[in-house]
Design an enzyme around this catalytic site. Structure first.
Site, PDB file in Angstrom:
ATOM      1  N   ARG A 103       0.830  -1.221   0.000  1.00 39.18           N
ATOM      2  CA  ARG A 103       0.000   0.000   0.000  1.00 39.18           C
ATOM      3  C   ARG A 103       0.859   1.263   0.000  1.00 39.18           C
ATOM      4  O   ARG A 103       0.545   2.254  -0.652  1.00 39.18           O
ATOM      5  CB  ARG A 103      -0.972  -0.026   1.190  1.00 39.18           C
ATOM      6  CG  ARG A 103      -2.112   0.963   1.076  1.00 39.18           C
ATOM      7  CD  ARG A 103      -1.810   2.300   1.710  1.00 39.18           C
ATOM      8  NE  ARG A 103      -1.361   2.117   3.045  1.00 39.18           N
ATOM      9  CZ  ARG A 103      -0.292   2.732   3.570  1.00 39.18           C
ATOM     10  NH1 ARG A 103       0.416   3.608   2.869  1.00 39.18           N
ATOM     11  NH2 ARG A 103       0.096   2.494   4.804  1.00 39.18           N
ATOM     12  N   GLU A 377       3.949   9.536   7.830  1.00 42.63           N
ATOM     13  CA  GLU A 377       2.848  10.459   7.499  1.00 42.63           C
ATOM     14  C   GLU A 377       2.354  11.187   8.755  1.00 42.63           C
ATOM     15  O   GLU A 377       1.167  11.493   8.872  1.00 42.63           O
ATOM     16  CB  GLU A 377       1.690   9.687   6.874  1.00 42.63           C
ATOM     17  CG  GLU A 377       2.115   8.876   5.688  1.00 42.63           C
ATOM     18  CD  GLU A 377       1.618   9.445   4.397  1.00 42.63           C
ATOM     19  OE1 GLU A 377       1.120  10.584   4.413  1.00 42.63           O
ATOM     20  OE2 GLU A 377       1.764   8.750   3.381  1.00 42.63           O
TER      21      GLU A 377
END
Ligand code: TGC
Ligand code: FAD
Length: 398
Positions: A103, A377
């Site tokens: 991903r 992130e």
């Protein structure tokens, strides 16, 4: 390298405790089932071998391009999928159900490389890069983090000078997903005035190297590395003209963090599904362990958390489609999704007893992967502080 797991049958079924499929269109369901079939064919039979050997399967890049995993929300005319944010979320959920590292490859390419070129790039840049990135002909990476600046990207040291007919780029980025195999890098650097800009740096430019980071116990099927710039001459037409300042990279992170919120729940679903099957098959004290209340408690709590997160993600997707989602709302879903997934991976591992620590089952790999997902992130605590700042109006970062 394609060592298929012997006698492996991926029987994954996603839980839908609250009939959330009713909230999806026929197109959403079709996209989800084609991505699930892809993951069952191209990822899950091989992933344990790739992770064990710390191998990034470069061939997956082209395959991701063919199946539409790159840039789902980027318009079709630029090589994206032209889809909505629920579709994007479902695609990330299915891929991360297979593996968080896979991903990562897809969300970096779509949200952190294609998106800034689409949103901030010139027409020439869009035409030059987006179709090749969307099809998987080229792989991209996103360089924001530096050795001395992770949670605090505004302190970055990487910088460029205007040399008349080109920019001269110096500095270094670290912890960069895809970097060792990337053809292009979207790099964030300061100009002479200290203003952050995005530059497209291509492999082969003199002075640009991408050393690989070794020794990771997490995301072992994803490649991570540095970006080192030593007097790199970047053509002026490679500067992203549409937006500058820290808000430019942060705008990309909003999109990628949204994908992680869905993706992490994909990993959680995989762990839950494996634990449910195992509990029904494993006999102790002459009964399936699923018949013991303590095991049922674990499964019931997992399903409750997955269901709550599915609803949160769906609603966030709708707000993304309407352009109304705030950074704090995205932080809430990223933070929640990863925490739920990590807890479920640990509980599911326990339900598998000793077998849970082997590569026969996916939990240990998901758990180790999620230790990166909870950090990249924006760390778990940074997302809490983003929410805290929205609640109180007082940023507590500094
Ligand atoms: P702060 O003073 O809050 O903001 C500075 C300027 O940036 C603007 N801004 C945003 N704009 C748009 N969208 C957002 N989400 C924004 N967040 C901030 C803000 O409005 C302001 O603009 P202006 O015009 O007023 O100057 O900045 P700060 O220095 O205090 O830092 C805030 C903080 C800590 C929240 C932020 O920097 C942060 O989120 N830090 C975490 C860093 C991070 O997430 N790094 C990720 C690197 S990429 C990555 O990990 C990829 S992994 C991918 C994979 O493999 O899947
Ligand atoms: P630090 O910022 O040093 O944080 C260390 C600890 O201090 C954390 O617990 C943090 O929450 C805490 N902390 C820091 N500041 C505060 C504060 N103000 N208040 C309270 N606590 C605080 N980056 C990219 O640019 N591109 C990529 O593709 C990319 N891929 C990655 C892939 C992997 C596998 C990993 C592990 C990282 C990747 N990153 C990437 C970097 C990632 O975004 C950073 O690791 C992350 O933002 C945290 O930065 P740091 O590691 O420097 O930790």
């Amino acid at each position: 390298m394609s060592e298929e797991k012997r006698n492996f049958v991926d029987e994954f079924e996603s839980p839908d405790h609250y009939q959330l499929d009713d909230l999806l269109t026929e197109e959403h369901k079709l996209i989800r089932s084609s991505m699930r079939d892809f993951v069952k064919k191209e990822i899950t039979p091989f992933i344990e071998g790739w992770a064990e050997k710390n191998h990034f399967p470069t061939e997956i890049v082209k395959k991701f391009g063919e199946v539409g995993a790159f840039g789902p929300t980027v318009p079709l005319e630029y090589g994206g999928g032209g889809l909505d944010y629920i579709s994007y979320g479902l695609i990330m959920q299915e891929i991360e159900r297979g593996d968080s590292g896979m991903r990562s490859t897809a969300s970096v390419q779509g949200s952190l490389v294609m998106y800034p070129i689409y949103a901030y790039g010139s027409e020439e840049q869009k035409k030059k890069y987006l179709p090749k990135l969307g099809s998987g002909e080229w792989l991209g990476c996103f360089g924001l983090t530096e050795p001395n600046h992770g949670s605090n990207p505004s302190g970055m040291e990487t910088h460029f000078e205007d040399k008349g007919d080109h920019y001269l780029l110096n500095g270094a980025k670290m912890w960069i997903s895809n970097s060792p195999h990337a053809d292009v890098a979207v790099v964030w650097a300061k100009n002479e005035e200290g203003r952050i800009h995005g530059l497209i740096v291509e492999r082969g430019m003199e002075g640009f190297t991408t050393p690989e980071t070794h020794g990771k116990w997490s995301l072992r099927a994803s490649c991570t590395g540095e970006l080192v710039f030593s007097d790199v001459k970047v053509p002026k037409e490679n500067l992203l003209p549409g937006k500058n300042g820290l808000g430019a990279p942060m705008g990309c992170l909003d999109k990628a963090r949204y994908g992680i919120a869905w993706g992490a729940i994909g990993a959680a679903m995989d762990c839950y599904d494996s634990a449910r099957r195992y509990a029904l098959e494993r006999i102790q004290f002459d009964k399936p362990i699923a018949s013991f209340q303590l095991v049922q408690k674990k499964l019931a709590e997992m399903l409750t958390e997955i269901t709550k997160a599915q609803l949160l993600n769906w609603k966030l997707g709708k707000m993304m489609d309407e352009g109304k989602a705030t950074t704090a709302q995205i932080s809430t879903a990223k933070r929640n999704g990863v925490e739920v997934a990590l807890n479920i991976a640990r509980e599911a591992r326990q339900i598998h007893g000793g077998m849970g620590i082997t590569g026969e089952y996916p939990m240990m790999r998901h758990m180790m992967n999620l230790e990166s997902v909870v950090t990249y992130e924006g760390t778990h605590d940074i997302h809490l502080l983003i929410l805290g700042a929205e609640i109180t109006g007082i940023p507590a970062f500094k």
